[in-house]
Structures are given as C-alpha cells and as structure tokens.
Design a protein around this motif. Structure first.
Motif, short mmCIF file in Angstrom:
data_model
loop_
_atom_site.label_atom_id
_atom_site.label_comp_id
_atom_site.label_asym_id
_atom_site.label_seq_id
_atom_site.Cartn_x
_atom_site.Cartn_y
_atom_site.Cartn_z
N HIS A 196 -4.51 -9.05 -3.99
CA HIS A 196 -4.18 -8.12 -5.07
C HIS A 196 -5.39 -7.94 -5.99
O HIS A 196 -5.72 -6.80 -6.37
CB HIS A 196 -2.96 -8.61 -5.85
N ALA A 197 -6.04 -9.03 -6.36
CA ALA A 197 -7.21 -8.95 -7.25
C ALA A 197 -8.32 -8.13 -6.60
O ALA A 197 -8.95 -7.29 -7.25
CB ALA A 197 -7.70 -10.35 -7.61
N ALA A 198 -8.56 -8.35 -5.30
CA ALA A 198 -9.59 -7.58 -4.59
C ALA A 198 -9.20 -6.11 -4.52
O ALA A 198 -10.05 -5.22 -4.64
CB ALA A 198 -9.80 -8.16 -3.20
N SER A 199 -7.92 -5.84 -4.34
CA SER A 199 -7.42 -4.47 -4.27
C SER A 199 -7.62 -3.76 -5.60
O SER A 199 -7.98 -2.58 -5.64
CB SER A 199 -5.95 -4.47 -3.87
N GLU A 200 -7.39 -4.47 -6.69
CA GLU A 200 -7.62 -3.89 -8.02
C GLU A 200 -9.08 -3.48 -8.19
O GLU A 200 -9.37 -2.42 -8.74
CB GLU A 200 -7.25 -4.89 -9.12
N ALA A 201 -9.99 -4.33 -7.71
CA ALA A 201 -11.42 -4.05 -7.84
C ALA A 201 -11.84 -2.82 -7.05
O ALA A 201 -12.78 -2.12 -7.42
CB ALA A 201 -12.23 -5.27 -7.40
N ARG A 202 -11.15 -2.53 -5.94
CA ARG A 202 -11.48 -1.38 -5.09
C ARG A 202 -10.72 -0.11 -5.43
O ARG A 202 -11.01 0.96 -4.91
CB ARG A 202 -11.18 -1.72 -3.63
N ALA A 203 -9.74 -0.20 -6.30
CA ALA A 203 -8.80 0.90 -6.53
C ALA A 203 -9.46 2.20 -6.96
O ALA A 203 -9.00 3.28 -6.60
CB ALA A 203 -7.75 0.48 -7.56
N GLU A 204 -10.53 2.14 -7.71
CA GLU A 204 -11.18 3.36 -8.17
C GLU A 204 -12.16 3.92 -7.15
O GLU A 204 -12.66 5.03 -7.32
CB GLU A 204 -11.87 3.12 -9.51
N GLN A 205 -12.44 3.16 -6.09
CA GLN A 205 -13.41 3.59 -5.09
C GLN A 205 -12.76 4.11 -3.80
O GLN A 205 -13.37 4.88 -3.08
CB GLN A 205 -14.34 2.42 -4.73
N HIS B 204 0.82 -1.22 0.00
CA HIS B 204 0.00 0.00 0.00
C HIS B 204 0.86 1.27 0.00
O HIS B 204 0.52 2.24 -0.67
CB HIS B 204 -0.98 -0.02 1.17
N GLU B 205 1.97 1.25 0.71
CA GLU B 205 2.85 2.42 0.70
C GLU B 205 3.47 2.65 -0.68
O GLU B 205 3.75 3.79 -1.04
CB GLU B 205 3.96 2.25 1.75
N ASP B 206 3.66 1.59 -1.44
CA ASP B 206 4.25 1.70 -2.77
C ASP B 206 3.22 2.00 -3.86
O ASP B 206 3.56 2.01 -5.05
CB ASP B 206 5.02 0.43 -3.13
N GLY B 207 1.95 2.20 -3.49
CA GLY B 207 0.95 2.59 -4.48
C GLY B 207 -0.13 1.57 -4.77
O GLY B 207 -0.97 1.79 -5.64
N GLY B 208 -0.12 0.44 -4.07
CA GLY B 208 -1.18 -0.55 -4.24
C GLY B 208 -1.17 -1.20 -5.61
O GLY B 208 -0.15 -1.22 -6.31
N SER B 209 -2.33 -1.69 -6.03
CA SER B 209 -2.41 -2.47 -7.27
C SER B 209 -2.14 -1.64 -8.51
O SER B 209 -1.78 -2.19 -9.55
CB SER B 209 -3.79 -3.14 -7.37
N ALA B 210 -2.27 -0.31 -8.42
CA ALA B 210 -1.97 0.54 -9.57
C ALA B 210 -0.47 0.57 -9.87
O ALA B 210 -0.07 0.77 -11.02
CB ALA B 210 -2.47 1.96 -9.32
N ALA B 211 0.35 0.33 -8.86
CA ALA B 211 1.80 0.43 -9.03
C ALA B 211 2.54 -0.88 -8.84
O ALA B 211 3.69 -1.01 -9.26
CB ALA B 211 2.36 1.47 -8.06
N VAL B 212 1.88 -1.85 -8.19
CA VAL B 212 2.55 -3.10 -7.83
C VAL B 212 1.74 -4.27 -8.38
O VAL B 212 0.56 -4.42 -8.05
CB VAL B 212 2.68 -3.23 -6.29
N SER B 213 2.37 -5.09 -9.21
CA SER B 213 1.69 -6.27 -9.76
C SER B 213 1.61 -7.37 -8.70
O SER B 213 2.31 -7.32 -7.67
CB SER B 213 2.44 -6.79 -10.98
N ALA B 214 0.78 -8.37 -8.95
CA ALA B 214 0.68 -9.50 -8.02
C ALA B 214 2.03 -10.21 -7.86
O ALA B 214 2.43 -10.50 -6.73
CB ALA B 214 -0.41 -10.47 -8.47
N PRO B 215 2.77 -10.49 -8.94
CA PRO B 215 4.10 -11.11 -8.75
C PRO B 215 5.05 -10.22 -7.95
O PRO B 215 5.85 -10.72 -7.16
CB PRO B 215 4.60 -11.32 -10.18
N GLU B 216 4.96 -8.90 -8.13
CA GLU B 216 5.81 -7.99 -7.35
C GLU B 216 5.42 -8.01 -5.87
O GLU B 216 6.28 -7.93 -4.99
CB GLU B 216 5.71 -6.57 -7.90
N LEU B 217 4.12 -8.12 -5.60
CA LEU B 217 3.66 -8.22 -4.22
C LEU B 217 4.22 -9.48 -3.57
O LEU B 217 4.69 -9.44 -2.43
CB LEU B 217 2.13 -8.20 -4.15
#
Length: 185
Positions: free
Chosen positions: A79-88, A32-45
C-alpha cells in the motif's frame, strides 16, 4: 504429467504457498479495481484480504495465522509503495488474459496488472511473486513469462513503449526490464 506419467495429481493438492499467493492476488485485484491507494486505506486493504482469505493447504491454525500476519505486513508495505506511485501511474489492465494468434498456435498469458505511465503513456507489465524476497533485472530478463507478457502487450499496443516488472511481494522490491523486438521473437 497428469495423464501419461500420472504425477500431475500431486500438483492439484492444496499447498500453503499456492493458497497464499492466490489470496494476495485476489486482494490486490480488488484493491486496484476499487481505486488503489487513493480510495482504499491500508487497513481496508487488509480487511479485503480477510474477505478473500483461503484456508486450504495450511498445516494447522497456527501455520495459517502466521501466513495471515505475513500477508498483512506484505499488503501494508505494498500500500505504501502504491501511494508513492499513484501520481505517476494508473492501472491499465488488471488480471487480464491477453491472446495473440501466432498462426500454428494462439499465445496466451494472464497478466496480473498493466500500469500506464502518465508522463509518456508507457505500459508497465507488473507480475506479483508472493514468495520472493528479492528480484533483479536479470531475473526479469530471464523469465519466459515476462517476455511472453511483453510480446502480447506490445502486439495489442504497438504504439506504446512496453516493459516488464516483477514485484517480489515478500521483500517489497521490484525490478524491471524491457526486451528488444528481436528478444521477443
């Protein structure tokens, strides 16, 4: 327990469950500090989890490896759930200690994360539970820590709607509840 009953030292020993939970918390904090799913892919996580992995408390290498594989699955789902919430939502606070002077004592709580909902500015307290498969609204309402966290967040942000969510990481599910002013007192 530690000084009078002399059993507290039992809780200082490394345990796989505590180590596992600590590792997941650290990986999610960095994510989350690095920008969440917009900046960090699942493999990077998952790679971030590898960098903070702790080995204390596991029975042996096979036990540890099984937990590491579980952590990778949990983080992929997260990560997938985070992507779904990213715009909200967007993170408002991450791994933060909140305090409120109650007079005879200072109420404190370390909050895993608070998200700000972009639509209405509401603050959602998110508490990770690494060992849980499921969670219900009643679980959230019955959790003393969640009511304390909501009280602390409301006191420091009185103009905002505040509610609490438990994220059962193993099951990839969440449940939320809010407390009335009377319930928090």
């Amino acid at each position: 327990l530690e000084y009078v009953e002399k059993v507290g030292k039992f809780y200082h020993r490394a345990r796989a469950g505590y180590t596992f939970g600590s590792t997941l918390h650290q990986a999610l904090q960095i994510f989350h500090e690095d920008g969440g799913s917009a900046a960090v892919s699942a493999p990077e996580l998952i790679a971030k989890m590898e960098t903070v992995w702790q080995s204390q408390g596991y029975q042996d290498a096979a036990h540890e490896q099984a937990h590491k594989e579980d952590a990778a699955k949990i983080l992929t789902t997260y990560h997938a759930a985070s992507e779904a919430r990213a715009e909200q939502t967007k993170p408002f606070l991450i791994e933060k200690m909140l305090k409120w002077d109650m007079g005879p004592f200072v109420l404190t709580g370390r909050i895993d994360r608070i998200d700000e909902h972009l639509e209405d500015g509401a603050l959602e307290i998110v508490d990770y539970k690494s060992g849980r498969l499921g969670v219900t609204e009643e679980d959230v309402k019955g959790a003393l820590a969640m009511s304390v966290y909501q009280l602390l967040a409301k006191r420091t942000n009185p103009d905002r709607r505040v509610f609490a969510t438990i994220h059962a990481l193993r099951g990839g599910v969440t449940a939320s509840a809010s407390y009335t002013e009377e319930e928090m007192l």
